[in-house]
Structures are given as structure tokens and as C-alpha cells.
Design a protein around this motif. Structure first.
Motif, PDB file in Angstrom:
ATOM      1  N   ASN A  55      29.267  38.237  21.196  1.00  0.00           N
ATOM      2  CA  ASN A  55      28.886  37.908  19.742  1.00  0.00           C
ATOM      3  C   ASN A  55      30.137  37.409  19.060  1.00  0.00           C
ATOM      4  N   HIS A  56      31.280  38.062  19.184  1.00  0.00           N
ATOM      5  CA  HIS A  56      32.430  37.876  18.435  1.00  0.00           C
ATOM      6  C   HIS A  56      33.752  37.508  19.048  1.00  0.00           C
ATOM      7  N   GLY A  57      33.317  37.221  20.542  1.00  0.00           N
ATOM      8  CA  GLY A  57      34.652  36.950  21.110  1.00  0.00           C
ATOM      9  C   GLY A  57      34.197  35.576  22.115  1.00  0.00           C
ATOM     10  N   HIS A  58      35.212  35.113  22.627  1.00  0.00           N
ATOM     11  CA  HIS A  58      35.003  33.848  23.495  1.00  0.00           C
ATOM     12  C   HIS A  58      34.388  34.297  24.994  1.00  0.00           C
ATOM     13  N   PRO A  59      33.666  33.894  25.618  1.00  0.00           N
ATOM     14  CA  PRO A  59      33.615  34.359  26.883  1.00  0.00           C
ATOM     15  C   PRO A  59      34.944  34.204  27.796  1.00  0.00           C
ATOM     16  N   ALA A  60      35.528  33.159  27.749  1.00  0.00           N
ATOM     17  CA  ALA A  60      36.806  32.933  28.384  1.00  0.00           C
ATOM     18  C   ALA A  60      37.826  33.874  28.202  1.00  0.00           C
ATOM     19  N   ASP A  61      37.762  34.529  27.016  1.00  0.00           N
ATOM     20  CA  ASP A  61      38.689  35.490  26.555  1.00  0.00           C
ATOM     21  C   ASP A  61      38.336  36.935  27.041  1.00  0.00           C
ATOM     22  N   ARG A  62      37.006  37.238  27.510  1.00  0.00           N
ATOM     23  CA  ARG A  62      36.486  38.682  27.547  1.00  0.00           C
ATOM     24  C   ARG A  62      36.408  38.860  29.228  1.00  0.00           C
ATOM     25  N   PRO A  63      36.249  39.984  29.579  1.00  0.00           N
ATOM     26  CA  PRO A  63      36.035  40.383  30.976  1.00  0.00           C
ATOM     27  C   PRO A  63      34.847  39.349  31.404  1.00  0.00           C
ATOM     28  N   THR A  64      34.690  39.193  32.837  1.00  0.00           N
ATOM     29  CA  THR A  64      33.660  38.499  33.331  1.00  0.00           C
ATOM     30  C   THR A  64      32.447  39.202  33.185  1.00  0.00           C
ATOM     31  N   ASP A  65      31.165  38.531  33.503  1.00  0.00           N
ATOM     32  CA  ASP A  65      30.054  39.261  33.755  1.00  0.00           C
ATOM     33  C   ASP A  65      29.941  40.216  34.851  1.00  0.00           C
ATOM     34  N   LEU A  66      30.577  39.640  36.082  1.00  0.00           N
ATOM     35  CA  LEU A  66      30.592  40.396  37.353  1.00  0.00           C
ATOM     36  C   LEU A  66      31.419  41.824  36.970  1.00  0.00           C
ATOM     37  N   ASP A  67      32.602  41.693  36.322  1.00  0.00           N
ATOM     38  CA  ASP A  67      33.374  43.060  36.164  1.00  0.00           C
ATOM     39  C   ASP A  67      32.304  43.911  35.105  1.00  0.00           C
ATOM     40  N   TYR A  68      31.677  43.092  34.130  1.00  0.00           N
ATOM     41  CA  TYR A  68      31.007  44.035  32.990  1.00  0.00           C
ATOM     42  C   TYR A  68      29.880  44.592  33.626  1.00  0.00           C
ATOM     43  N   GLY A  69      29.183  44.214  34.676  1.00  0.00           N
ATOM     44  CA  GLY A  69      28.005  44.667  35.578  1.00  0.00           C
ATOM     45  C   GLY A  69      28.778  45.973  36.403  1.00  0.00           C
ATOM     46  N   ARG A  70      30.040  45.994  36.696  1.00  0.00           N
ATOM     47  CA  ARG A  70      30.544  47.179  37.494  1.00  0.00           C
ATOM     48  C   ARG A  70      30.865  48.062  36.590  1.00  0.00           C
ATOM     49  N   TYR A  71      31.183  47.578  35.212  1.00  0.00           N
ATOM     50  CA  TYR A  71      31.574  48.638  34.326  1.00  0.00           C
ATOM     51  C   TYR A  71      30.056  49.243  33.865  1.00  0.00           C
ATOM     52  N   VAL A  72      29.133  48.752  33.781  1.00  0.00           N
ATOM     53  CA  VAL A  72      28.012  49.266  33.366  1.00  0.00           C
ATOM     54  C   VAL A  72      27.446  50.139  34.570  1.00  0.00           C
TER      55      VAL A  72
END
Length: 454
Positions: free
Chosen positions: A213-230
Motif C-alpha cells: 500500500n505504501h511501497g512499490h512492488p519493485a522495491d519490496r520482497p517478492t510474493d514468493l519470498d513473502y509467502g515463505r516468510y508467512v
């Protein structure tokens, strides 16, 4: 607030302007009990952020700096851990993910000693707190004594270190392990990639990322990595946040995390002496951890400290800023200090558009100049390295880094981090630890750097 801004400041007009700007960020981000890292992306209290913030706040108000740390320690678990997030109950749950209803700390963490309130996360962040507490005490010893600051925080900080040294020494080498990529504070560093590949990600339908919501997707961790964090956080929660029974599919020894534990053990030794306690156990622990850090994580071939993956007990062949942070350890062997200094000045970490230290090897295969910890230059790790350079008498390099830090902090409006290739400000603006550490570099007399080595 005006009194804070009008405290004595550096002599030059530019320095005074920078100091006032940094103070304004900290005043605006103060919630009444603690300081948020950012009013947009990070609306709660973060653990190592608060430690860095207190280090800067001490130059404005020793009492407020003490309160910053006290509010964090008030959420400490009975097993000693300091959680990486303390949630503000007034902030809506959908403002940040993972939210309190994801962590379920008071219920899932009850057996591990989570408090009934406030709600917290279940993981931790780097142990820079004792260093921060000692520096805050030294900034106004009379105020600290009047409020009983050291006497109250010392046992809590001892319990925090005891948790790490008993529950988190998962490998055979006696170093502290981190069990989630968020714990070292360098969330999506390439140093975690190999270990993360073993993790089955959580399905994207089971959570909603609020960071985008506040950061560009290109700047943030990927969805794949985020799923692993969760997935990792969900599994840890399912084990009641109990390190004795949790599966810990991700477990690594991180050099930056352990280096900060060493420096904070030395800070506890100073506190112990001040309180009339025995400092020798802390000094012995710092010495032993330094020996283990060198034996386990130093890579003489590459001239940098490596992360060690405990699943197969092998070093990870990635060069990140975490491998340079051990410069802050005062008793590091001289030959290793010399090699680290050369690595710091090599093409791997000499950025074209900033003097700040990139978070990842500029020549590395995974370098991405704008993606969070995979290349951007961060102010807090550069502050740690500047402090380490001064501690080892490398004053020319320290001064160069300090000058670049202050220039970038001012021109970027106290940004979260900097693109090392273009020099562009990235992430949040008016970021609290950037402002706080700017104040520290403007106001410190450098005497406290060598003090911990005594």
C-alpha cells in the motif's frame, strides 16, 4: 517540543538545519510512549528501530530516550525475548501485516511467557538494546540515576541475552541463530535465499500484504519470498513460539546479529560495574562469542564474514553488509580488521552515487539497486560500520562515511534507504532511525566508541 529543537547544536548553519530537521522527524513520529519508524509503512514500535532511535533521542532528551527503551522492554516475554514488534492497540489491524491477529501472541505465546498486553510479534530482532541503554545512560548520568534507569533495565537486558544464549544456540558452534529472515533485520537479503528455497510458501489467498500500500512492488520482497516468510511465522506460532519444539526449517548464524550481541555484552559489563555488580561474566561472554564468530563465520579467502546455514552447517557464498558489521567488535583481530577495511573499499561495496555502504555486493549475481536489502544502502548499517571504523582507529575512512551519511540524510529528507547506483532516495521518508543516527553523528564527541573496549 520547542525546547528539544533549541538545545545546543553544531556550529555551522548547515549542521544546525540538519539537526533541526532530524529532531522534527523524531518529534513528529513520537506517539506519546515510543517512536514509530514511519507514519505510513511502519505504524507500530519496532525493536531494533527503537534502540537506534534512543541513541539519537539522547541528544535531545535523555528522559525521552529512556522512555523509548522502557516502553519496548515493558513488552518483554517471560522467557526473556524482546519481540520485534510491539503493536499499538489504536492502530487498525489492516494497517500492517502481519497484524496482532496473525501473531496471536497472548494466546499462542502464553506458555513461552508472552504478556497478556500489549500484543506483540513472536520473533526477535538484533540485540543492539544494551548498547543503546548504556549510551542513553552516559548522555545524562544524573537523570538516569534519579529515575533508576540502569537498575531497572539491566536485569531485563540480561534476561534478553540469556534467552538468546540458551534458546537460540541451535548449532554446535555456540553462536546465536536466527529462525526467520525478519530477525536479522535484513529481510530479503540474498544471504537467506538458499535456506528459503526449502520452505513451501503459504498460499497468497491466506494473507494480504499491507506493505504494498505504501511501497512499490519493485522495491519490496517478492510474493514468493513473502509467502515463505508467512509460512515460517505460521509454523513458529503453531509451536507456541517454543524454540525447544519448533521445527525451525530456517536457522542461520548471522554475523551482524552476533556482532551486536558481543558489543551489547560489553555494554552490560559497563552497566554491571556502574551498579556494583560483577562485570566478568559479560566480558568473558563477549570474548568467547568473538572467538566463535571468527572461527565459525570468517571467510579469509573473500575477506568478509559469511552467514552459516545450520541445516547443512555450511557457509553461504553471498557477500552482504551483515558480513561487514562485525567491524563494530572492538577485540576483533587486527588482520581481520585490515581485511574487512579493504573489502569495504573494494568495488564490491564502493557505490557510484553514495558513500553509504550497499546492503549487498555490487558485483554479486543477485544485486538489485532498489529492492530492499538486495542492494540499497541503509543508514543504520552504515552507522554501525562508521562506529566500527572509529573504534579501530580508521579515522579517515570513518570521516568519509560520516560525511556521506550526513549529506545523504539531508538531501533525501531522511529516507529509509538509498539507491547506490543513482543516489535516489527510496522507501519511506522522514524515517526515524535515519533522523536519530543523523543526530548522533552530528552531536557525538566520539569518546564513547572506544569506551566499550576498555
Amino acid at each position: 517540543m520547542k525546547a528539544l529543537l533549541d538545545r545546543p547544536a553544531p556550529a555551522t548553519t548547515a549542521a544546525l538545519t540538519l539537526r533541526r530537521g532530524a529532531a522534527r522527524v523524531l518529534i513528529d513520529n513520537w506517539t506519546g510512549t515510543s517512536t514509530v519508524p514511519s507514519r505510513t509503512l511502519y505504524p507500530h514500535q519496532w525493536s531494533w528501530d527503537s534502540a537506534f532511535i534512543a541513541i539519537g533521542l539522547r541528544h535531545l532528551s535523555a528522559r525521552r530516550a529512556q522512555r523509548e527503551l522502557e516502553s519496548l522492554l515493558a513488552a518483554q516475554w517471560a522467557d526473556g525475548r524482546i519481540p520485534h514488534i510491539v503493536f499499538n492497540a489504536d492502530v487498525p489491524h489492516d494497517a500492517y501485516f502481519p497484524s496482532p491477529d496473525f501473531w496471536q501472541s497472548s494466546r499462542a505465546g502464553r506458555a513461552a511467557g508472552a504478556p497478556a498486553a500489549p500484543q506483540t510479534s513472536g520473533i526477535v530482532q538484533p540485540p543492539v538494546h544494551a548498547l543503546a541503554a548504556w549510551l542513553v545512560h552516559r548522555s545524562d548520568p544524573a537523570e538516569s540515576a534519579r529515575r533508576g534507569f540502569l537498575r531497572r533495565v539491566y536485569p531485563r537486558l540480561v534476561a534478553w541475552h540469556d534467552y538468546l544464549l540458551t534458546r537460540r544456540t541451535l548449532g554446535e558452534g555456540g553462536l546465536v541463530a536466527v529462525v526467520h529472515p525478519w530477525e536479522p533485520g535484513m529481510d530479503n537479503s540474498p544471504a537467506w535465499d538458499r535456506a528459503l528455497q526449502r520452505i513451501e510458501p503459504a498460499h497468497s489467498a491466506t494473507y494480504r500484504r499491507a506493505d504494498l500500500n505504501h511501497g512499490h512492488p519493485a522495491d519490496r520482497p517478492t510474493d514468493l519470498d513473502y509467502g515463505r516468510y508467512v509460512r515460517l511465522a505460521t509454523d513458529y506460532r503453531g509451536a507456541g513460539y517454543d524454540d525447544r519444539t519448533a521445527p525451525h526449517q530456517f536457522a542461520v548464524e548471522d554475523p551482524g546479529f552476533n556482532a551486536l550481541l558481543i558489543v551489547s555484552e560489553l555494554a552490560l559489563a559497563k552497566m554491571a560495574r556502574e551498579l556494583g555488580n560483577d562485570a566478568r561474566p559479560h566480558l568473558a561472554q563477549a570474548g568467547e562469542l568473538t572467538r566463535r564468530l571468527v572461527n565459525r563465520l570468517w571467510d579469509d579467502r573473500s575477506g568478509i564474514f559469511r552467514v552459516r546455514d545450520l541445516t547443512d552447517d555450511t557457509p553461504v557464498d553471498e557477500s552482504g553488509v551483515t558480513g561487514l558489521v562485525p567491524l563494530i567488535v572492538p577485540q576483533l583481530p587486527h588482520d581481520i580488521v585490515d581485511r574487512l577495511h579493504r573489502t569495504l573499499g573494494s568495488p564490491q561495496f564502493t557505490a557510484p552515487s553514495t558513500r553509504l555502504v550497499p546492503s549487498y555486493d555490487l558485483t554479486g549475481h543477485a544485486f538489485a539497486p532498489h529492492r530492499y536489502w538486495r542492494g540499497p544502502a541503509w543508514f543504520n548499517t552504515s552507522w554501525l560500520i562508521e562506529r566500527g571504523l572509529r573504534a579501530h582507529g580508521l579515522h579517515t575512512s570513518a570521516a568519509r562515511l560520516r560525511h556521506g551519511f550526513l549529506a545523504d540524510a539531508g538531501r533525501s529528507d531522511f529516507a529509509e534507504y538509498i539507491d547506490p547506483v543513482t543516489g535516489a532516495a527510496r522507501g519511506a521518508r522522514h524515517f526515524s532511525w535515519t533522523a536519530a543516527l543523523t543526530l548522533d553523528l552530528l552531536c557525538t564527541d566520539h569518546a564513547d566508541t572506544k569506551e566499550l573496549a576498555a
